[in-house]
Motif scaffolding. Structure first.
Motif, mmCIF file in Angstrom:
data_model
loop_
_atom_site.group_PDB
_atom_site.id
_atom_site.type_symbol
_atom_site.label_atom_id
_atom_site.label_comp_id
_atom_site.label_asym_id
_atom_site.label_seq_id
_atom_site.Cartn_x
_atom_site.Cartn_y
_atom_site.Cartn_z
ATOM 1 N N PRO A 1 -22.720 -34.493 102.375
ATOM 2 C CA PRO A 1 -21.296 -34.777 102.150
ATOM 3 C C PRO A 1 -21.131 -36.185 101.557
ATOM 4 O O PRO A 1 -21.941 -37.076 101.850
ATOM 5 N N ALA A 2 -20.097 -36.378 100.755
ATOM 6 C CA ALA A 2 -19.908 -37.712 100.148
ATOM 7 C C ALA A 2 -19.814 -38.788 101.230
ATOM 8 O O ALA A 2 -20.217 -39.920 101.020
ATOM 9 N N GLU B 1 -34.908 -45.743 90.823
ATOM 10 C CA GLU B 1 -34.246 -45.323 92.060
ATOM 11 C C GLU B 1 -32.946 -46.109 92.284
ATOM 12 O O GLU B 1 -31.941 -45.560 92.739
ATOM 13 N N GLN B 2 -32.946 -47.387 91.902
ATOM 14 C CA GLN B 2 -31.744 -48.190 92.110
ATOM 15 C C GLN B 2 -30.574 -47.666 91.274
ATOM 16 O O GLN B 2 -29.446 -47.525 91.754
ATOM 17 N N GLN B 3 -30.867 -47.322 90.026
ATOM 18 C CA GLN B 3 -29.780 -46.774 89.190
ATOM 19 C C GLN B 3 -29.277 -45.460 89.781
ATOM 20 O O GLN B 3 -28.073 -45.193 89.810
ATOM 21 N N GLU C 1 -23.741 -43.707 94.840
ATOM 22 C CA GLU C 1 -22.787 -44.491 95.624
ATOM 23 C C GLU C 1 -21.436 -44.518 94.900
ATOM 24 O O GLU C 1 -20.381 -44.352 95.502
ATOM 25 N N THR C 2 -21.490 -44.613 93.575
ATOM 26 C CA THR C 2 -20.252 -44.581 92.780
ATOM 27 C C THR C 2 -19.566 -43.235 92.939
ATOM 28 O O THR C 2 -18.370 -43.156 93.195
ATOM 29 N N ARG C 3 -20.320 -42.163 92.830
ATOM 30 C CA ARG C 3 -19.737 -40.810 92.964
ATOM 31 C C ARG C 3 -19.128 -40.645 94.360
ATOM 32 O O ARG C 3 -18.029 -40.103 94.509
#
Ligand code: S2G
Ligand code: ZN
Length: 444
Positions: free
Chosen positions: A115-116, A295-297, A303-305
């Motif tokens: 889940p987000a 992995e960071q990108q 995290e943005t989504r």
């Protein structure tokens, strides 16, 4: 037990935007025995009990609609077991989903449902709502991973349902009945979950489109590729505008919509599969395709989504979170209908979600409390539900029904089915004291 108003406040709201519901007290249980005691006394004294994980639900499932007691499981937060050989985890309901994922991945295992709100939602809440998330596209939803439950009914009787084995068909699927019952059948006090081996490699791309409809059409191009992404997410211009500059990933300026496509599996051949998805997006009209380089990108992009829902919510006075699903072939048509409805009712919509599943989060954004604003929003919601059902879809994809959508249940389900579900509820909770007033309209 918490009774003072100030400390009680956080137990009276959730993420649905439906407001605050007063309750007498919140009981923060720490064991099955305490859950049994609360539910036994509640039945004796005819007190309503609303089970609650961490309140990240979006349809009011954890709101004490009939007052009484909020039974919080947040303190039951132990991972009791991670068994590599059995590919099983045994957890208490208050364990945070993301915490379990991190713990099992340290052992080379994988718990897919994402889940987000995974950094704050609890597995008990995920079980109650049969939560989904982006990875449901390949791995399915919570239900697919719940092997067995220890759950307490109203009155204090404990059930041990299901099994520890990967397969089992002994008797009716009572576990399956409890999963997704939105805390109205029983309170889970222990959850036995199926784990998978951790995929060795992951590859992710972001495809940028001039507009939402071209992105919507690209979804079916990707779906018909044969590649099996583990996630295929869509975000429209309005959603992107709320995220840009406030989230870790630097989203392309002016994007009409984006798709996030993520694959996992053996490293061998994954790159080629990703390139096929990238080509499909370009052929469908993507103006840019960016592959996450590390992995960071990838972490920043997700995290943005995951910030879409909270950022949309905190940017407006009200956000009505629809969560419809249409057959995959109807995604583009649904996007056009939503656009027409929003224009006709003069409401602002932000649409994003799990496009691979046909599961769209259509968020109506309100910035005042004027009666006409609310009227137009409600009219738009009704038309969105109508359009969903017209396209042979369903009104709840992963957030459940709770209080938010109960009035629409009769639009989708015929009276015999509604009657049967009400009878099922009476079997588990004859006095209608466990999370009363949820899912089905209170009037027959
Ligand atoms: C999403 C929000 C659900 C959540 O962003 O996909 O389903 O867990 C929504 O906040
Ligand atoms: Zn979602």
């Amino acid at each position: 037990m918490i009774r003072d108003e100030e400390r009680l406040e956080r137990f009276l709201v959730d993420e649905s935007g439906l407001g605050r519901y007063p309750a007498e007290a919140a009981v923060l249980v720490e064991s099955r025995a305490e859950v049994e005691l609360v539910l036994r006394l509640a039945l004796e004294h005819r007190v309503a009990v609303t089970p609650r994980g961490t309140g990240t639900g979006m349809t009011g499932g954890a709101l004490p609609a009939r007052g009484g007691i909020v039974l919080s499981t947040e303190r039951m937060n132990k991972i009791r077991e991670i068994d590599f050989d059995d590919l099983v985890a045994v957890v208490e309901p208050g364990v945070i989903t993301g915490d379990l994922q991190a713990a099992v991945e340290l052992e080379g295992l994988f718990y897919p449902p994402d889940p987000a709100s995974l950094s704050s939602c609890s597995l008990g809440g995920n079980v109650a709502e049969n939560a989904g998330g982006p990875r449901a596209f390949k791995y399915g939803v919570t239900r697919e991973y719940v092997l067995g439950l220890e759950a307490v009914r109203m009155g204090g009787e404990t059930l041990h349902t299901g099994r520890r084995t990967s397969k089992g068909v002994t008797g009716y699927d009572v576990t399956g009945a409890i999963v997704g019952s939105e805390g109205t059948f029983a309170v889970a006090t222990e959850i036995t979950l199926k784990l998978l081996p951790k995929p060795p490699a992951v590859a992710t791309l972001l495809a940028v489109f001039p507009d939402l409809f071209i992105a919507g059409a690209a979804v079916s191009q990707v779906l018909h590729l044969g590649a099996r992404p583990r996630a295929l997410e869509l975000l429209d211009r309005t959603t992107l505008e709320h995220l840009r500059g406030r989230t870790p990933y630097r989203l392309p300026e002016g994007a009409g919509a984006v798709l996030i496509c993520e694959l996992d599996g053996e490293a061998e051949g994954l790159e080629a599969q990703l390139l096929r998805c990238a080509n499909a997006c370009e052929q469908a009209g993507a103006v840019e395709v960016v592959v996450a380089q590390n992995e960071q990108q990838r972490r920043d992009l997700w995290e943005t989504r995951r910030r879409a829902n909270p950022l949309l919510k905190e940017s407006h006075k009200h956000k009505i979170p629809e969560d419809i699903v249409v057959p995959r072939g109807a995604i583009s048509e649904m996007l056009h209908r939503v656009d027409a409805i929003a224009a006709a009712e003069n409401v602002v919509c932000a649409t994003y979600g799990h496009a691979g599943d046909g599961n769209l989060h259509i968020n109506l954004l309100l910035d005042d409390d004027l009666p006409d604003t609310r009227r137009r929003a409600e009219a738009a919601v009704a038309q969105i539900i109508r359009a969903t059902l017209d396209l042979r879809g369903t009104l709840a994809g992963e957030h459940g029904v709770g209080l938010l959508k109960s009035r629409f249940i009769p639009w989708e389900q015929a009276p015999p089915l509604i009657r049967l579900q009400r009878e099922l509820k009476r079997v588990f909770d004859p006095e209608d004291l466990l999370n009363p007033g949820k899912i089905f309209p209170t009037t027959e």
